[in-house]
Design a protein around this motif. Structure first.
Motif, PDB file in Angstrom:
ATOM      1  N   LEU A 320       0.822  -1.207   0.000  1.00  0.00           N
ATOM      2  CA  LEU A 320       0.000   0.000   0.000  1.00  0.00           C
ATOM      3  C   LEU A 320       0.860   1.262   0.000  1.00  0.00           C
ATOM      4  O   LEU A 320       0.556   2.231  -0.701  1.00  0.00           O
ATOM      5  CB  LEU A 320      -0.934  -0.008   1.204  1.00  0.00           C
ATOM      6  CG  LEU A 320      -2.057  -1.053   1.166  1.00  0.00           C
ATOM      7  CD1 LEU A 320      -2.776  -1.131   2.512  1.00  0.00           C
ATOM      8  CD2 LEU A 320      -3.041  -0.743   0.058  1.00  0.00           C
ATOM      9  N   GLU A 321       1.944   1.256   0.768  1.00  0.00           N
ATOM     10  CA  GLU A 321       2.836   2.408   0.794  1.00  0.00           C
ATOM     11  C   GLU A 321       3.482   2.627  -0.572  1.00  0.00           C
ATOM     12  O   GLU A 321       3.624   3.767  -1.039  1.00  0.00           O
ATOM     13  CB  GLU A 321       3.924   2.204   1.858  1.00  0.00           C
ATOM     14  CG  GLU A 321       3.409   2.295   3.288  1.00  0.00           C
ATOM     15  CD  GLU A 321       4.445   1.851   4.297  1.00  0.00           C
ATOM     16  OE1 GLU A 321       5.508   1.337   3.863  1.00  0.00           O
ATOM     17  OE2 GLU A 321       4.199   1.996   5.509  1.00  0.00           O
ATOM     18  N   THR A 322       3.876   1.532  -1.220  1.00  0.00           N
ATOM     19  CA  THR A 322       4.506   1.634  -2.537  1.00  0.00           C
ATOM     20  C   THR A 322       3.540   2.236  -3.545  1.00  0.00           C
ATOM     21  O   THR A 322       3.917   3.093  -4.358  1.00  0.00           O
ATOM     22  CB  THR A 322       4.984   0.252  -3.012  1.00  0.00           C
ATOM     23  OG1 THR A 322       5.932  -0.262  -2.063  1.00  0.00           O
ATOM     24  CG2 THR A 322       5.646   0.341  -4.380  1.00  0.00           C
ATOM     25  N   LEU A 323       2.273   1.821  -3.487  1.00  0.00           N
ATOM     26  CA  LEU A 323       1.261   2.386  -4.388  1.00  0.00           C
ATOM     27  C   LEU A 323       0.982   3.843  -4.049  1.00  0.00           C
ATOM     28  O   LEU A 323       0.939   4.712  -4.929  1.00  0.00           O
ATOM     29  CB  LEU A 323      -0.028   1.571  -4.296  1.00  0.00           C
ATOM     30  CG  LEU A 323      -0.007   0.184  -4.950  1.00  0.00           C
ATOM     31  CD1 LEU A 323      -1.234  -0.618  -4.521  1.00  0.00           C
ATOM     32  CD2 LEU A 323       0.039   0.312  -6.468  1.00  0.00           C
ATOM     33  N   MET A 324       0.788   4.136  -2.771  1.00  0.00           N
ATOM     34  CA  MET A 324       0.437   5.488  -2.343  1.00  0.00           C
ATOM     35  C   MET A 324       1.534   6.485  -2.716  1.00  0.00           C
ATOM     36  O   MET A 324       1.255   7.587  -3.212  1.00  0.00           O
ATOM     37  CB  MET A 324       0.215   5.520  -0.831  1.00  0.00           C
ATOM     38  CG  MET A 324      -0.072   6.914  -0.277  1.00  0.00           C
ATOM     39  SD  MET A 324      -0.186   6.931   1.525  1.00  0.00           S
ATOM     40  CE  MET A 324       1.543   6.648   1.971  1.00  0.00           C
ATOM     41  N   GLY A 332       4.517   6.933 -12.322  1.00  0.00           N
ATOM     42  CA  GLY A 332       3.755   5.934 -11.596  1.00  0.00           C
ATOM     43  C   GLY A 332       4.619   4.838 -10.995  1.00  0.00           C
ATOM     44  O   GLY A 332       5.796   5.038 -10.686  1.00  0.00           O
ATOM     45  N   VAL A 333       4.034   3.654 -10.836  1.00  0.00           N
ATOM     46  CA  VAL A 333       4.713   2.520 -10.207  1.00  0.00           C
ATOM     47  C   VAL A 333       4.915   1.399 -11.223  1.00  0.00           C
ATOM     48  O   VAL A 333       4.129   1.234 -12.154  1.00  0.00           O
ATOM     49  CB  VAL A 333       3.915   1.984  -8.989  1.00  0.00           C
ATOM     50  CG1 VAL A 333       3.876   3.006  -7.879  1.00  0.00           C
ATOM     51  CG2 VAL A 333       2.505   1.594  -9.385  1.00  0.00           C
ATOM     52  N   ASN A 334       5.966   0.646 -10.999  1.00  0.00           N
ATOM     53  CA  ASN A 334       6.301  -0.470 -11.885  1.00  0.00           C
ATOM     54  C   ASN A 334       5.491  -1.697 -11.483  1.00  0.00           C
ATOM     55  O   ASN A 334       5.697  -2.265 -10.409  1.00  0.00           O
ATOM     56  CB  ASN A 334       7.801  -0.761 -11.802  1.00  0.00           C
ATOM     57  CG  ASN A 334       8.246  -1.794 -12.822  1.00  0.00           C
ATOM     58  OD1 ASN A 334       7.422  -2.370 -13.541  1.00  0.00           O
ATOM     59  ND2 ASN A 334       9.538  -2.029 -12.885  1.00  0.00           N
ATOM     60  N   LEU A 335       4.566  -2.115 -12.332  1.00  0.00           N
ATOM     61  CA  LEU A 335       3.697  -3.248 -12.006  1.00  0.00           C
ATOM     62  C   LEU A 335       4.466  -4.561 -11.912  1.00  0.00           C
ATOM     63  O   LEU A 335       3.990  -5.518 -11.296  1.00  0.00           O
ATOM     64  CB  LEU A 335       2.595  -3.366 -13.062  1.00  0.00           C
ATOM     65  CG  LEU A 335       1.568  -2.222 -13.056  1.00  0.00           C
ATOM     66  CD1 LEU A 335       0.638  -2.340 -14.252  1.00  0.00           C
ATOM     67  CD2 LEU A 335       0.760  -2.230 -11.770  1.00  0.00           C
ATOM     68  N   ALA A 336       5.658  -4.608 -12.500  1.00  0.00           N
ATOM     69  CA  ALA A 336       6.445  -5.842 -12.448  1.00  0.00           C
ATOM     70  C   ALA A 336       6.824  -6.211 -11.018  1.00  0.00           C
ATOM     71  O   ALA A 336       7.157  -7.362 -10.737  1.00  0.00           O
ATOM     72  CB  ALA A 336       7.704  -5.699 -13.306  1.00  0.00           C
ATOM     73  N   SER A 377      -6.368  12.049  -6.903  1.00  0.00           N
ATOM     74  CA  SER A 377      -5.511  10.979  -6.381  1.00  0.00           C
ATOM     75  C   SER A 377      -6.017  10.436  -5.054  1.00  0.00           C
ATOM     76  O   SER A 377      -5.932   9.228  -4.795  1.00  0.00           O
ATOM     77  CB  SER A 377      -4.075  11.491  -6.219  1.00  0.00           C
ATOM     78  OG  SER A 377      -4.025  12.586  -5.319  1.00  0.00           O
ATOM     79  N   ASN A 378      -6.550  11.314  -4.191  1.00  0.00           N
ATOM     80  CA  ASN A 378      -7.045  10.839  -2.894  1.00  0.00           C
ATOM     81  C   ASN A 378      -8.194   9.854  -3.054  1.00  0.00           C
ATOM     82  O   ASN A 378      -8.311   8.894  -2.279  1.00  0.00           O
ATOM     83  CB  ASN A 378      -7.497  12.023  -2.032  1.00  0.00           C
ATOM     84  CG  ASN A 378      -6.328  12.839  -1.509  1.00  0.00           C
ATOM     85  OD1 ASN A 378      -5.189  12.362  -1.485  1.00  0.00           O
ATOM     86  ND2 ASN A 378      -6.591  14.069  -1.108  1.00  0.00           N
ATOM     87  N   VAL A 379      -9.046  10.081  -4.049  1.00  0.00           N
ATOM     88  CA  VAL A 379     -10.162   9.165  -4.301  1.00  0.00           C
ATOM     89  C   VAL A 379      -9.641   7.811  -4.765  1.00  0.00           C
ATOM     90  O   VAL A 379     -10.075   6.753  -4.291  1.00  0.00           O
ATOM     91  CB  VAL A 379     -11.115   9.764  -5.360  1.00  0.00           C
ATOM     92  CG1 VAL A 379     -12.229   8.782  -5.698  1.00  0.00           C
ATOM     93  CG2 VAL A 379     -11.689  11.098  -4.879  1.00  0.00           C
ATOM     94  N   VAL A 380      -8.686   7.833  -5.686  1.00  0.00           N
ATOM     95  CA  VAL A 380      -8.107   6.590  -6.216  1.00  0.00           C
ATOM     96  C   VAL A 380      -7.401   5.819  -5.123  1.00  0.00           C
ATOM     97  O   VAL A 380      -7.602   4.595  -4.962  1.00  0.00           O
ATOM     98  CB  VAL A 380      -7.137   6.899  -7.378  1.00  0.00           C
ATOM     99  CG1 VAL A 380      -6.462   5.614  -7.855  1.00  0.00           C
ATOM    100  CG2 VAL A 380      -7.865   7.581  -8.529  1.00  0.00           C
TER     101      VAL A 380
END
Length: 389
Positions: A320-324, A332-336, A377-380
């Motif tokens: 969750l921290e990595t996504l947030m 963004g974030v690396n889905l791998a 972003s807060n909603v997502v």
């Protein structure tokens, strides 16, 4: 396929908290200590004592990993330190952890808290990035926010920064202040661009409990701008700054190409870092720890050995921290890093936001769109926390 997050002990960044301010701004809920308009590190026994304890904390902290590649002096107002005090802290960091060649050393400064001699001394000590707390190019708004400097002080400070030729110069602005109109906001943006910072940070005012603003106002009440107006302010900043050649690389941050803040990217990429000083947070070997926020308790904690007694962050919280944090970045974030099953789950929860155009996948990266995705972003993130938490 398991999640592949780096919670190793390799640490190469340090945040150093300098809690002293001339006065407390009306929106501030940071751990700070007010010293008034006359005292600086050269003349304040309170600041000298704090530097003693801070250096003691650094000296007894175990070293994990590489020499420091980024150091960030935050506050508070670090530009109230004397040159010798800053040098002493940097020397202690180098002796304990080592400092890498090419290190980024950032220092938050407020206008009217330093002169040419101070700035040249900080530069000689190693500071190569300044974050100047401008907040507004309007005398009325500065007074409304409880700032101790004037608009004239801002331009004097900027001239000094250019004289000393600091390689990296960032400028902070706040949107959503009481009595702040779109016209005033546009004026601040244009004046910010005109003074040629390599980096600009835009923060939307948050009314925090326990602050002066928290006593004066309730969110949404006049004279605070309406939600519709603050959205327009965000969109205006994105348009003005990108048109001026700044990359919108993080929700609140813009940089000229090649001038992103390397230290702050450590946070957004959820990498480990040391934290030193009153109220400072650290993330080492998978453990997050925040030091005491009051001076007496912080001093007692250091005298007792500065022991960090907390649990390793569970894998679900790391996810969750990595996504947030990672979704704050434009790339963004690396889905791998998550594994196919987790990626499918995340995308399923976000399907409605894909349809709205707030979220997208580019290659292997999940990211928010600019500006709409960033605005919501807060909603997502709330959706992800609810479904994945």
């Amino acid at each position: 396929m398991s999640q592949k997050f780096d919670v190793s002990g390799i640490v190469s960044s340090a945040y150093v908290h300098i809690p002293f301010c001339r006065r407390r701004c009306f929106y501030c809920d940071f751990p700070v200590s007010v010293v008034g308009d006359r005292l600086r590190g050269e003349t304040s026994g309170t600041i000298s004592q704090y530097v003693d304890v801070l250096c003691q904390e650094i000296a007894i902290t175990p070293a994990f990993g590489q020499p420091l590649k980024t150091i960030f002096f935050g506050g508070g107002t670090p530009s109230l330190l004397s040159i010798n005090q800053l040098q002493r802290i940097l020397t202690q960091l180098e002796q304990r952890f080592g400092i890498a060649s090419g290190v980024e050393i950032s220092m938050e400064m407020d206008p009217a808290t330093f002169n040419l001699e101070h700035l040249a001394g900080y530069r000689s000590a190693g500071v190569n990035r300044i974050s100047l707390g401008v907040q507004a190019f309007s005398q009325e708004l500065l007074q409304v926010a409880g700032r101790s400097h004037s608009v004239d002080d801002i331009f004097v400070a900027i001239d000094l920064i250019h004289q000393v030729e600091i390689p990296e110069f960032s400028l902070d602005l706040i949107s959503g202040l009481p009595h702040q109109s779109l016209e005033r906001w546009r004026d601040s943006l244009n004046k910010a661009v005109a003074v040629l910072p390599t980096h600009i940070s835009i923060y939307d005012l948050t009314i925090e409990p326990g602050t002066a603003f928290g006593r004066y106002y309730k969110p949404g009440d006049s004279p605070l701008p309406t939600d519709e107006t603050t959205v327009k302010m965000y969109e205006m900043a994105q348009r003005v700054l990108t048109d001026a050649g700044y990359e919108h690389y993080e929700i609140s941050n813009y940089a000229q190409p090649g001038h992103q803040c390397r230290h702050n990217r450590v946070y957004w990429e959820n990498r480990p870092y040391y934290g030193f000083g009153m109220g400072a947070a650290s993330y080492i070997q998978g453990k997050r720890f925040t030091r005491p926020r009051k001076t007496k308790e912080y001093y007692q904690w250091v005298q007792a050995g500065a022991a960090i007694d907390c649990q390793v962050t569970p894998p679900k919280e790391v996810l969750l921290e990595t996504l947030m944090l990672g979704l704050r970045l434009a790339e963004g974030v690396n889905l791998a890093a998550f594994g196919q099953e987790k990626v499918e789950e995340i995308c399923r929860y976000l399907r409605s936001y894909f349809d709205k155009g707030w979220v997208e996948v580019a290659g292997e990266r999940l990211r928010l769109t600019d500006p709409q995705g960033f605005l919501f972003s807060n909603v997502v993130l709330a959706e992800l926390f609810e479904k994945l938490g």
